[in-house]
Write a protein that holds these residues in place. Structure first.
Motif, short mmCIF file in Angstrom:
data_model
loop_
_atom_site.label_atom_id
_atom_site.label_comp_id
_atom_site.label_asym_id
_atom_site.label_seq_id
_atom_site.Cartn_x
_atom_site.Cartn_y
_atom_site.Cartn_z
N ALA A 27 55.55 32.25 38.71
CA ALA A 27 55.86 31.46 37.71
C ALA A 27 54.80 31.53 36.58
CB ALA A 27 56.01 29.89 38.03
N GLU A 28 55.18 31.20 35.43
CA GLU A 28 54.12 31.18 34.01
C GLU A 28 53.01 30.28 34.39
OE1 GLU A 28 54.67 31.47 29.63
OE2 GLU A 28 56.79 31.41 30.45
N ALA A 29 53.16 29.25 35.04
CA ALA A 29 52.00 28.31 35.63
C ALA A 29 50.93 29.15 36.53
CB ALA A 29 52.59 26.93 36.20
N ASP A 30 51.39 30.14 37.10
CA ASP A 30 50.84 30.66 38.35
C ASP A 30 50.16 31.90 37.84
OD1 ASP A 30 51.36 28.83 40.10
OD2 ASP A 30 53.29 29.63 40.75
N LEU A 31 50.22 32.42 36.35
CA LEU A 31 49.62 33.48 36.07
C LEU A 31 48.22 33.67 36.31
CD1 LEU A 31 51.80 34.48 32.73
CD2 LEU A 31 51.47 35.67 34.69
N ALA A 32 47.49 32.60 36.02
CA ALA A 32 46.06 32.73 36.09
C ALA A 32 45.60 33.33 37.62
CB ALA A 32 45.21 31.36 35.72
N GLY A 33 46.40 32.53 38.52
CA GLY A 33 45.91 33.02 39.98
C GLY A 33 46.64 34.34 40.25
N ALA A 34 47.64 34.88 39.53
CA ALA A 34 48.24 36.04 39.92
C ALA A 34 47.20 37.15 39.27
CB ALA A 34 49.62 36.30 39.45
N ARG A 35 46.83 36.83 38.15
CA ARG A 35 45.77 37.86 37.49
C ARG A 35 44.45 37.78 38.26
NH1 ARG A 35 48.14 36.10 32.17
NH2 ARG A 35 49.47 37.80 31.67
N GLU A 36 43.91 36.66 39.04
CA GLU A 36 42.66 36.53 39.58
C GLU A 36 42.96 37.48 40.82
OE1 GLU A 36 39.69 33.28 41.06
OE2 GLU A 36 42.00 32.94 41.57
N LEU A 37 43.94 37.22 41.58
CA LEU A 37 44.16 37.90 42.69
C LEU A 37 44.37 39.50 42.44
CD1 LEU A 37 45.04 38.61 45.80
CD2 LEU A 37 47.63 37.88 44.82
N ARG A 38 44.91 39.94 41.49
CA ARG A 38 45.19 41.35 41.13
C ARG A 38 43.66 42.09 40.86
NH1 ARG A 38 47.90 42.16 35.43
NH2 ARG A 38 46.19 41.20 34.97
N GLU A 39 42.92 41.35 39.96
CA GLU A 39 41.49 41.88 39.71
C GLU A 39 40.65 42.00 40.95
OE1 GLU A 39 41.18 43.88 37.29
OE2 GLU A 39 43.11 43.06 36.54
N SER A 40 40.86 40.80 41.89
CA SER A 40 39.96 40.99 43.19
C SER A 40 40.29 42.06 43.99
CB SER A 40 40.45 39.57 43.93
OG SER A 40 39.48 38.51 43.08
N LEU A 41 41.86 42.13 43.97
CA LEU A 41 42.36 43.57 44.63
C LEU A 41 41.76 44.78 44.29
CD1 LEU A 41 46.01 42.58 45.31
CD2 LEU A 41 44.53 42.97 47.10
N ARG A 42 41.80 44.84 42.84
CA ARG A 42 41.17 46.01 42.16
C ARG A 42 39.81 46.36 42.57
NH1 ARG A 42 43.69 48.20 37.94
NH2 ARG A 42 44.41 46.03 37.06
N ALA A 43 39.04 45.45 42.46
CA ALA A 43 37.55 45.44 42.88
C ALA A 43 37.53 46.06 44.41
CB ALA A 43 37.02 44.22 42.79
N VAL A 44 38.11 45.58 45.25
CA VAL A 44 38.23 46.11 46.59
C VAL A 44 38.86 47.49 46.62
CG1 VAL A 44 39.37 45.79 48.84
CG2 VAL A 44 38.42 43.96 47.79
N LEU A 45 39.57 47.93 45.83
CA LEU A 45 40.30 49.33 45.93
C LEU A 45 39.30 50.30 45.43
CD1 LEU A 45 44.10 48.87 45.12
CD2 LEU A 45 42.91 48.52 47.30
N LEU A 46 38.40 49.83 44.32
CA LEU A 46 37.47 50.54 43.67
C LEU A 46 36.43 50.68 45.04
CD1 LEU A 46 37.12 48.87 40.22
CD2 LEU A 46 37.49 51.32 40.73
N ALA A 47 36.05 49.75 45.64
CA ALA A 47 34.83 49.66 46.83
C ALA A 47 35.63 50.73 47.85
CB ALA A 47 34.85 48.51 47.25
N HIS A 48 36.99 50.88 47.95
CA HIS A 48 37.60 51.89 49.00
C HIS A 48 37.13 53.52 48.50
CE1 HIS A 48 40.68 48.92 50.86
NE2 HIS A 48 39.63 48.50 51.19
N ALA A 49 37.26 53.45 47.21
CA ALA A 49 36.72 54.72 46.65
C ALA A 49 35.72 54.82 46.42
CB ALA A 49 37.83 54.95 45.51
N GLY A 50 34.65 54.10 46.78
CA GLY A 50 33.12 54.43 46.61
C GLY A 50 32.55 53.81 45.45
N HIS A 51 33.24 53.14 44.33
CA HIS A 51 32.94 52.79 43.05
C HIS A 51 32.54 51.28 43.24
CE1 HIS A 51 34.23 56.73 42.30
NE2 HIS A 51 35.67 56.21 42.58
#
Length: 166
Positions: A42-66
């Motif tokens: 929902a539009e009201a949950d966008l900030a949380g979805a984006r926070e989750l997305r960027e936290s996931l990206r940070a972990v996936l970068l760590a998986h690749a050694g970055h």
């Protein structure tokens, strides 16, 4: 960006969520009604979805050694808030963690991560090393040492930059 096949199982959800934003073009699919509908956000949950997305990206970068591309909320703290339960299949007795509510994105991602941990595939989901990309991809290379989402695009760019720097 990636010319790779989607990640297996529930990791396809994680990969697709991370790839809702094109860092190079600055476009975010979560800004569109279709993108929000795809992830049931929902539009009201966008900030949380984006926070989750960027936290996931940070972990996936760590998986690749970055290192992470920017400071983000720790993924473990976010996933700890996800309501899950143990679902038991009555036919064969198999069990898995499942979202307590099929709608919240956080619970579906937590269930996907738990599935990938059990399957041993979690560390194969990575983010491209190029700073203007950081696209999520599933590394199917035998040694698990993939660095780019696409060898023909990001891999070629990185190699060309290294060649020109010489």
């Amino acid at each position: 960006m990636s010319d790779r096949a989607p990640a297996p199982g529930g990791l396809a959800l994680v990969e697709a969520l991370v790839n809702t934003v094109d860092l190079e073009a600055g476009e975010d699919r979560l800004d569109t009604p279709e993108g929000r509908a795809e992830f049931r956000v929902a539009e009201a949950d966008l900030a949380g979805a984006r926070e989750l997305r960027e936290s996931l990206r940070a972990v996936l970068l760590a998986h690749a050694g970055h290192p992470p591309h920017r400071a983000v909320a720790p993924l473990g703290g976010l996933l700890a808030r996800a309501p899950l339960y143990v679902a038991v299949d009555e036919r064969d007795g198999s069990a898995s963690l499942a979202p307590a509510d099929e709608s919240p994105l956080l619970s579906r991602v937590a269930a996907a991560v738990a599935e990938a941990l059990t399957a041993g595939t979690w560390l194969r989901l990575k983010a491209c090393e190029l700073p203007e990309c950081h696209w999520a991809y599933y590394d199917r290379s035998p040694a698990g040492k993939g660095r780019w989402c696409s060898m023909t695009v990001c891999g070629a760019r990185a190699k060309m930059r290294r060649y020109r720097a010489k």
